[in-house]
Scaffold this motif. Sequence first.
Motif, PDB file in Angstrom:
ATOM      1  N   MET A 182       0.826  -1.181   0.000  1.00 57.17           N
ATOM      2  CA  MET A 182       0.000   0.000   0.000  1.00 57.17           C
ATOM      3  C   MET A 182       0.873   1.248   0.000  1.00 57.17           C
ATOM      4  SD  MET A 182      -2.973  -1.247   2.683  1.00 57.17           S
ATOM      5  CE  MET A 182      -3.752   0.316   2.808  1.00 57.17           C
ATOM      6  N   VAL A 183       0.386   2.263  -0.622  1.00 59.34           N
ATOM      7  CA  VAL A 183       1.102   3.522  -0.712  1.00 59.34           C
ATOM      8  C   VAL A 183       0.413   4.529   0.192  1.00 59.34           C
ATOM      9  CG1 VAL A 183       1.805   5.362  -2.278  1.00 59.34           C
ATOM     10  CG2 VAL A 183       1.723   3.011  -3.081  1.00 59.34           C
ATOM     11  N   GLY A 184       1.204   5.384   0.795  1.00 61.12           N
ATOM     12  CA  GLY A 184       0.636   6.383   1.695  1.00 61.12           C
ATOM     13  C   GLY A 184       0.879   5.993   3.132  1.00 61.12           C
ATOM     14  N   GLY A 185       0.050   6.490   3.991  1.00 58.05           N
ATOM     15  CA  GLY A 185       0.176   6.134   5.388  1.00 58.05           C
ATOM     16  C   GLY A 185       0.589   7.336   6.193  1.00 58.05           C
ATOM     17  N   PRO A 186       0.596   7.252   7.465  1.00 58.29           N
ATOM     18  CA  PRO A 186       0.241   6.073   8.269  1.00 58.29           C
ATOM     19  C   PRO A 186      -1.246   5.730   8.158  1.00 58.29           C
ATOM     20  CG  PRO A 186       0.650   7.960   9.676  1.00 58.29           C
ATOM     21  CD  PRO A 186       0.962   8.397   8.275  1.00 58.29           C
ATOM     22  N   TRP A 187      -1.552   4.498   8.512  1.00 60.14           N
ATOM     23  CA  TRP A 187      -2.918   3.988   8.410  1.00 60.14           C
ATOM     24  C   TRP A 187      -3.526   3.787   9.789  1.00 60.14           C
ATOM     25  CZ3 TRP A 187       1.099   1.994   5.496  1.00 60.14           C
ATOM     26  CH2 TRP A 187       1.018   2.266   4.132  1.00 60.14           C
ATOM     27  N   LEU A 188      -4.842   3.898   9.844  1.00 59.39           N
ATOM     28  CA  LEU A 188      -5.577   3.776  11.102  1.00 59.39           C
ATOM     29  C   LEU A 188      -6.625   2.690  10.997  1.00 59.39           C
ATOM     30  CD1 LEU A 188      -6.436   4.876  13.937  1.00 59.39           C
ATOM     31  CD2 LEU A 188      -7.992   6.400  12.705  1.00 59.39           C
ATOM     32  N   GLY A 189      -6.695   1.858  12.025  1.00 58.94           N
ATOM     33  CA  GLY A 189      -7.782   0.901  12.184  1.00 58.94           C
ATOM     34  C   GLY A 189      -8.446   1.174  13.523  1.00 58.94           C
ATOM     35  N   LEU A 190      -9.767   1.119  13.555  1.00 57.92           N
ATOM     36  CA  LEU A 190     -10.507   1.394  14.786  1.00 57.92           C
ATOM     37  C   LEU A 190     -11.323   0.187  15.202  1.00 57.92           C
ATOM     38  CD1 LEU A 190     -11.943   4.970  14.147  1.00 57.92           C
ATOM     39  CD2 LEU A 190     -10.114   4.340  15.698  1.00 57.92           C
ATOM     40  N   VAL A 191     -11.352  -0.050  16.505  1.00 57.42           N
ATOM     41  CA  VAL A 191     -12.239  -1.045  17.099  1.00 57.42           C
ATOM     42  C   VAL A 191     -13.053  -0.297  18.146  1.00 57.42           C
ATOM     43  CG1 VAL A 191     -12.396  -3.197  18.385  1.00 57.42           C
ATOM     44  CG2 VAL A 191     -10.513  -2.855  16.766  1.00 57.42           C
ATOM     45  N   VAL A 192     -14.335  -0.122  17.866  1.00 55.46           N
ATOM     46  CA  VAL A 192     -15.235   0.572  18.787  1.00 55.46           C
ATOM     47  C   VAL A 192     -16.421  -0.364  19.001  1.00 55.46           C
ATOM     48  CG1 VAL A 192     -16.523   2.686  19.276  1.00 55.46           C
ATOM     49  CG2 VAL A 192     -14.503   2.783  17.797  1.00 55.46           C
ATOM     50  N   SER A 193     -16.355  -1.154  20.067  1.00 56.93           N
ATOM     51  CA  SER A 193     -17.356  -2.198  20.294  1.00 56.93           C
ATOM     52  C   SER A 193     -18.622  -1.642  20.951  1.00 56.93           C
ATOM     53  CB  SER A 193     -16.773  -3.302  21.162  1.00 56.93           C
ATOM     54  OG  SER A 193     -16.593  -2.835  22.483  1.00 56.93           O
ATOM     55  N   LYS A 194     -19.613  -2.503  21.060  1.00 61.98           N
ATOM     56  CA  LYS A 194     -20.889  -2.115  21.667  1.00 61.98           C
ATOM     57  C   LYS A 194     -20.741  -1.722  23.128  1.00 61.98           C
ATOM     58  CE  LYS A 194     -24.043  -4.644  18.697  1.00 61.98           C
ATOM     59  NZ  LYS A 194     -25.122  -5.630  18.638  1.00 61.98           N
ATOM     60  N   SER A 195     -19.652  -2.149  23.758  1.00 59.94           N
ATOM     61  CA  SER A 195     -19.458  -1.777  25.163  1.00 59.94           C
ATOM     62  C   SER A 195     -19.232  -0.277  25.316  1.00 59.94           C
ATOM     63  CB  SER A 195     -18.291  -2.550  25.765  1.00 59.94           C
ATOM     64  OG  SER A 195     -17.071  -2.136  25.185  1.00 59.94           O
ATOM     65  N   VAL A 196     -18.846   0.406  24.233  1.00 66.35           N
ATOM     66  CA  VAL A 196     -18.621   1.849  24.279  1.00 66.35           C
ATOM     67  C   VAL A 196     -19.949   2.605  24.364  1.00 66.35           C
ATOM     68  CG1 VAL A 196     -17.683   3.818  22.997  1.00 66.35           C
ATOM     69  CG2 VAL A 196     -16.420   1.670  23.096  1.00 66.35           C
ATOM     70  N   GLY A 197     -20.981   2.057  23.757  1.00 63.46           N
ATOM     71  CA  GLY A 197     -22.288   2.708  23.797  1.00 63.46           C
ATOM     72  C   GLY A 197     -23.137   2.295  22.611  1.00 63.46           C
ATOM     73  N   ASN A 198     -24.238   3.010  22.430  1.00 63.09           N
ATOM     74  CA  ASN A 198     -25.119   2.698  21.313  1.00 63.09           C
ATOM     75  C   ASN A 198     -24.462   3.152  20.006  1.00 63.09           C
ATOM     76  OD1 ASN A 198     -25.551   5.467  21.081  1.00 63.09           O
ATOM     77  ND2 ASN A 198     -27.508   5.408  22.138  1.00 63.09           N
ATOM     78  N   ALA A 199     -25.130   2.921  18.879  1.00 62.81           N
ATOM     79  CA  ALA A 199     -24.548   3.210  17.569  1.00 62.81           C
ATOM     80  C   ALA A 199     -24.159   4.675  17.420  1.00 62.81           C
ATOM     81  CB  ALA A 199     -25.514   2.807  16.460  1.00 62.81           C
ATOM     82  N   VAL A 200     -24.998   5.568  17.914  1.00 64.05           N
ATOM     83  CA  VAL A 200     -24.706   6.997  17.804  1.00 64.05           C
ATOM     84  C   VAL A 200     -23.429   7.327  18.578  1.00 64.05           C
ATOM     85  CG1 VAL A 200     -25.554   9.309  18.367  1.00 64.05           C
ATOM     86  CG2 VAL A 200     -27.125   7.594  17.446  1.00 64.05           C
ATOM     87  N   THR A 201     -23.297   6.802  19.769  1.00 64.89           N
ATOM     88  CA  THR A 201     -22.113   7.046  20.596  1.00 64.89           C
ATOM     89  C   THR A 201     -20.871   6.441  19.963  1.00 64.89           C
ATOM     90  OG1 THR A 201     -23.484   7.092  22.581  1.00 64.89           O
ATOM     91  CG2 THR A 201     -21.128   6.724  22.893  1.00 64.89           C
ATOM     92  N   ARG A 202     -20.986   5.220  19.449  1.00 63.00           N
ATOM     93  CA  ARG A 202     -19.839   4.568  18.817  1.00 63.00           C
ATOM     94  C   ARG A 202     -19.348   5.361  17.605  1.00 63.00           C
ATOM     95  NH1 ARG A 202     -23.170   0.031  19.370  1.00 63.00           N
ATOM     96  NH2 ARG A 202     -23.307  -0.237  17.101  1.00 63.00           N
ATOM     97  N   HIS A 203     -20.275   5.853  16.794  1.00 61.44           N
ATOM     98  CA  HIS A 203     -19.879   6.639  15.628  1.00 61.44           C
ATOM     99  C   HIS A 203     -19.254   7.972  16.037  1.00 61.44           C
ATOM    100  CE1 HIS A 203     -21.303   3.923  12.590  1.00 61.44           C
ATOM    101  NE2 HIS A 203     -22.450   3.804  13.235  1.00 61.44           N
ATOM    102  N   LEU A 204     -19.765   8.573  17.092  1.00 63.00           N
ATOM    103  CA  LEU A 204     -19.184   9.809  17.601  1.00 63.00           C
ATOM    104  C   LEU A 204     -17.743   9.579  18.046  1.00 63.00           C
ATOM    105  CD1 LEU A 204     -19.502  12.779  18.538  1.00 63.00           C
ATOM    106  CD2 LEU A 204     -20.273  11.861  20.731  1.00 63.00           C
ATOM    107  N   VAL A 205     -17.518   8.505  18.805  1.00 61.94           N
ATOM    108  CA  VAL A 205     -16.167   8.180  19.269  1.00 61.94           C
ATOM    109  C   VAL A 205     -15.255   7.901  18.071  1.00 61.94           C
ATOM    110  CG1 VAL A 205     -14.801   6.456  20.515  1.00 61.94           C
ATOM    111  CG2 VAL A 205     -16.873   7.380  21.547  1.00 61.94           C
TER     112      VAL A 205
END
Length: 90
Positions: A1-24
């Motif tokens: 892959m070209v470019g970078g740095p790259w980011l991967g996110l893990v935001v599970s249901k324990s963080v909150g509901n869908a709206v909260t997870r997307h906000l985080v």
Amino acid sequence: MVGGPWLGLVVSKSVGNAVTRHLVARRLRAAFTGASHLLPPETYVVIRARRSAADRSSDDLADQLRDAFASKRVAGLSAAAAVPAERVGS
């Protein structure tokens, strides 16, 4: 892959509901964009958000991420390696 740095996110249901997870996730993506200049271009970063990330402001999350990158708790590895940013949101 070209470019970078790259980011991967893990935001599970324990963080909150869908709206909260997307906000985080949006806050973490913005924080990463602002701090990615501290990393080598071939770096992969995976962030696992904790429950407390939902209670943090965008500035707090950005500060934690910049501190982790600047303090070398996150080390640049080869392009094939994943690099975790530990304890963001804790």
